[in-house]
Design a protein around this motif. Structure first.
Motif, PDB file in Angstrom:
ATOM      1  N   GLN A 182      16.226 -13.149  65.816  1.00  0.00           N
ATOM      2  CA  GLN A 182      15.076 -12.958  67.239  1.00  0.00           C
ATOM      3  C   GLN A 182      15.047 -14.371  67.823  1.00  0.00           C
ATOM      4  O   GLN A 182      13.649 -14.612  67.165  1.00  0.00           O
ATOM      5  CB  GLN A 182      13.602 -12.240  67.015  1.00  0.00           C
ATOM      6  CG  GLN A 182      13.289 -10.948  67.927  1.00  0.00           C
ATOM      7  CD  GLN A 182      13.970 -10.059  68.023  1.00  0.00           C
ATOM      8  OE1 GLN A 182      14.068  -9.366  69.467  1.00  0.00           O
ATOM      9  NE2 GLN A 182      13.556  -8.753  67.648  1.00  0.00           N
ATOM     10  N   LEU A 183      14.992 -14.618  68.471  1.00  0.00           N
ATOM     11  CA  LEU A 183      14.077 -15.853  69.370  1.00  0.00           C
ATOM     12  C   LEU A 183      13.391 -16.246  69.993  1.00  0.00           C
ATOM     13  O   LEU A 183      13.052 -14.884  70.279  1.00  0.00           O
ATOM     14  CB  LEU A 183      15.745 -16.130  70.175  1.00  0.00           C
ATOM     15  CG  LEU A 183      16.890 -17.099  70.072  1.00  0.00           C
ATOM     16  CD1 LEU A 183      17.348 -17.944  70.939  1.00  0.00           C
ATOM     17  CD2 LEU A 183      16.394 -17.542  67.977  1.00  0.00           C
ATOM     18  N   VAL A 184      11.881 -16.516  69.632  1.00  0.00           N
ATOM     19  CA  VAL A 184      10.801 -16.364  70.211  1.00  0.00           C
ATOM     20  C   VAL A 184      10.495 -17.702  71.293  1.00  0.00           C
ATOM     21  O   VAL A 184      11.074 -19.049  70.297  1.00  0.00           O
ATOM     22  CB  VAL A 184       9.624 -15.955  68.961  1.00  0.00           C
ATOM     23  CG1 VAL A 184       8.404 -16.919  69.392  1.00  0.00           C
ATOM     24  CG2 VAL A 184       9.842 -15.515  68.133  1.00  0.00           C
ATOM     25  N   ARG A 185      10.075 -17.791  72.678  1.00  0.00           N
ATOM     26  CA  ARG A 185       9.320 -18.272  73.237  1.00  0.00           C
ATOM     27  C   ARG A 185       8.483 -18.357  73.430  1.00  0.00           C
ATOM     28  O   ARG A 185       7.861 -16.977  74.691  1.00  0.00           O
ATOM     29  CB  ARG A 185      10.095 -19.128  74.475  1.00  0.00           C
ATOM     30  CG  ARG A 185      10.929 -17.831  75.202  1.00  0.00           C
ATOM     31  CD  ARG A 185      12.156 -18.491  76.580  1.00  0.00           C
ATOM     32  NE  ARG A 185      12.533 -17.491  76.312  1.00  0.00           N
ATOM     33  CZ  ARG A 185      12.283 -16.602  77.795  1.00  0.00           C
ATOM     34  NH1 ARG A 185      10.849 -17.119  78.372  1.00  0.00           N
ATOM     35  NH2 ARG A 185      12.646 -15.242  78.046  1.00  0.00           N
ATOM     36  N   THR A 186       7.160 -19.602  73.940  1.00  0.00           N
ATOM     37  CA  THR A 186       6.033 -19.289  74.582  1.00  0.00           C
ATOM     38  C   THR A 186       5.931 -18.786  76.064  1.00  0.00           C
ATOM     39  O   THR A 186       6.895 -19.494  76.735  1.00  0.00           O
ATOM     40  CB  THR A 186       5.197 -19.807  74.557  1.00  0.00           C
ATOM     41  OG1 THR A 186       5.183 -20.965  75.175  1.00  0.00           O
ATOM     42  CG2 THR A 186       5.499 -20.655  72.911  1.00  0.00           C
ATOM     43  N   SER A 210      13.675 -18.843  65.832  1.00  0.00           N
ATOM     44  CA  SER A 210      13.481 -17.347  65.896  1.00  0.00           C
ATOM     45  C   SER A 210      13.085 -17.752  64.090  1.00  0.00           C
ATOM     46  O   SER A 210      12.143 -18.267  63.990  1.00  0.00           O
ATOM     47  CB  SER A 210      15.463 -17.757  64.153  1.00  0.00           C
ATOM     48  OG  SER A 210      15.121 -18.274  63.136  1.00  0.00           O
ATOM     49  N   VAL A 211      12.960 -16.200  64.003  1.00  0.00           N
ATOM     50  CA  VAL A 211      11.822 -15.733  63.349  1.00  0.00           C
ATOM     51  C   VAL A 211      11.560 -16.540  61.833  1.00  0.00           C
ATOM     52  O   VAL A 211      10.795 -17.000  61.119  1.00  0.00           O
ATOM     53  CB  VAL A 211      11.592 -14.835  63.392  1.00  0.00           C
ATOM     54  CG1 VAL A 211       9.854 -14.147  62.426  1.00  0.00           C
ATOM     55  CG2 VAL A 211      10.794 -14.191  64.676  1.00  0.00           C
ATOM     56  N   SER A 212      12.899 -16.438  61.438  1.00  0.00           N
ATOM     57  CA  SER A 212      13.089 -17.177  59.991  1.00  0.00           C
ATOM     58  C   SER A 212      12.373 -18.589  59.968  1.00  0.00           C
ATOM     59  O   SER A 212      12.072 -18.884  59.724  1.00  0.00           O
ATOM     60  CB  SER A 212      14.090 -16.352  59.016  1.00  0.00           C
ATOM     61  OG  SER A 212      14.828 -15.945  60.313  1.00  0.00           O
ATOM     62  N   ARG A 213      13.045 -19.010  61.282  1.00  0.00           N
ATOM     63  CA  ARG A 213      12.750 -20.670  61.184  1.00  0.00           C
ATOM     64  C   ARG A 213      11.714 -21.059  61.277  1.00  0.00           C
ATOM     65  O   ARG A 213      11.136 -21.726  60.772  1.00  0.00           O
ATOM     66  CB  ARG A 213      13.824 -21.546  62.802  1.00  0.00           C
ATOM     67  CG  ARG A 213      13.689 -22.171  62.444  1.00  0.00           C
ATOM     68  CD  ARG A 213      15.259 -22.841  61.662  1.00  0.00           C
ATOM     69  NE  ARG A 213      16.680 -23.055  61.929  1.00  0.00           N
ATOM     70  CZ  ARG A 213      17.346 -23.267  63.111  1.00  0.00           C
ATOM     71  NH1 ARG A 213      16.810 -24.438  63.676  1.00  0.00           N
ATOM     72  NH2 ARG A 213      17.955 -23.568  64.027  1.00  0.00           N
ATOM     73  N   LEU A 214      10.978 -20.518  61.662  1.00  0.00           N
ATOM     74  CA  LEU A 214       9.816 -20.339  61.865  1.00  0.00           C
ATOM     75  C   LEU A 214       8.780 -19.971  61.024  1.00  0.00           C
ATOM     76  O   LEU A 214       7.900 -21.045  60.654  1.00  0.00           O
ATOM     77  CB  LEU A 214       8.896 -19.055  62.756  1.00  0.00           C
ATOM     78  CG  LEU A 214       8.549 -19.858  64.919  1.00  0.00           C
ATOM     79  CD1 LEU A 214       8.250 -18.443  65.268  1.00  0.00           C
ATOM     80  CD2 LEU A 214       7.708 -20.623  64.903  1.00  0.00           C
ATOM     81  N   ALA A 215       9.297 -18.997  59.787  1.00  0.00           N
ATOM     82  CA  ALA A 215       8.465 -19.145  58.980  1.00  0.00           C
ATOM     83  C   ALA A 215       8.875 -19.934  58.352  1.00  0.00           C
ATOM     84  O   ALA A 215       7.778 -19.888  57.036  1.00  0.00           O
ATOM     85  CB  ALA A 215       9.306 -17.948  58.411  1.00  0.00           C
ATOM     86  N   GLU A 216       9.470 -20.847  57.591  1.00  0.00           N
ATOM     87  CA  GLU A 216       9.796 -21.916  56.895  1.00  0.00           C
ATOM     88  C   GLU A 216       8.970 -22.456  56.657  1.00  0.00           C
ATOM     89  O   GLU A 216       8.555 -23.514  56.228  1.00  0.00           O
ATOM     90  CB  GLU A 216      11.086 -22.532  57.969  1.00  0.00           C
ATOM     91  CG  GLU A 216      12.394 -21.530  56.934  1.00  0.00           C
ATOM     92  CD  GLU A 216      14.083 -22.068  57.317  1.00  0.00           C
ATOM     93  OE1 GLU A 216      13.870 -23.150  58.476  1.00  0.00           O
ATOM     94  OE2 GLU A 216      15.268 -21.847  57.504  1.00  0.00           O
ATOM     95  N   ALA A 217       8.360 -23.028  58.227  1.00  0.00           N
ATOM     96  CA  ALA A 217       7.063 -23.799  58.864  1.00  0.00           C
ATOM     97  C   ALA A 217       5.934 -24.078  57.533  1.00  0.00           C
ATOM     98  O   ALA A 217       5.638 -24.800  58.278  1.00  0.00           O
ATOM     99  CB  ALA A 217       6.712 -24.305  59.952  1.00  0.00           C
TER     100      ALA A 217
END
Lengths: 129, 129
Positions: A76-80, A39-46
């Motif tokens: 919102q799940l992000v995948r490449t 998710s975008v928030s999960r990503l943002a934590e990084a």
DNA sequence: TCCATCTACAACCATTTGGTTATACGTTAC
DNA sequence: GTAACGTATAACCAAATGGTTGTAGATGGA
């Protein structure tokens, strides 16, 4: 102009592609979202930046077609997109074709004029590579 | 930090690489200078912009290592570095490795744990999406 | 229902980018 | 030597980029 329409869009797409790849944070997002769907928030934590900033990076990747967002509930799940790097690679191939073209032309010269080469370097010389 | 030093520079180089490729004019310069060695003014004639603008584009390509300038008399000949696209390709490969890694891990899961997977999400549960 | 979470988006700011014109400098040709 | 050519560089400008904060809309859980 009409014919150019498609080519122009293709080139604009290539612009967006390489532009999107030209940032460390975004390349890292690609790596992470290749392994897992995040998710975008999960990503943002990084990353040491705001949620909104990461959101923008994801938007850039999405516009470039490198990433796909899929809604799951409130996140919102992000995948490449696995196909995306292929497109990048094809763009490089197309560039490389330019000087493969040069090589072809050099071969053509050698092929079409099997004799009477006065200006090319002599075969007597221990040839370079 | 010390170890990061080289990685940072490598990533910065990748930034410059893709950044340089993210422009139609610059990609076109690469194509032209792959075929022939061209002086900057010769190049500039090909584009609907000033000499100085083209000069800047060449500078961007040069900083990215995509192009090499060689002085001949009063003119500066530009040619694209054949090795450069390889570097771009390697950067893509490195990215691709990320989800090749995912595939490997999935194969690993299937191979190493043919039975008794308790912590991964159960197929029985209608999971919360 | 109420609250916490996740996302979207707007407004703002500093820096970079892609372009311009103008000026100065080295090299070649006449 | 002088003029023309090719290049380099500076100053400037508009637009894009990468970041911020703030606000508002959905969604899920208590």
């Amino acid at each position: 102009m009409v014919v150019d329409g498609v080519a122009e869009e293709a080139e604009a797409g290539t612009d967006r592609l390489f532009q999107a790849l030209a940032d460390l944070t975004r390349r890292d997002i690609l790596r992470r979202c290749a392994r897992d769907e995040l998710s975008v928030s999960r990503l943002a934590e990084a990353y040491p930046m705001s949620f909104a900033a990461v959101q923008k990076h994801v938007a850039v990747l999405e516009r470039a077609g490198l990433v796909v967002k899929e809604r799951r509930g409130r996140e919102q799940l992000v995948r490449t997109d696995p196909e995306a790097l292929d497109r990048a690679r094809r763009a490089l191939d197309e560039l490389e074709a330019a000087w493969r073209g040069r090589v072809e032309r050099m071969s053509d010269l050698l092929a079409e004029a099997p004799e009477a080469e006065s200006e090319t370097r002599q075969p007597t010389e221990g040839q370079s590579r």
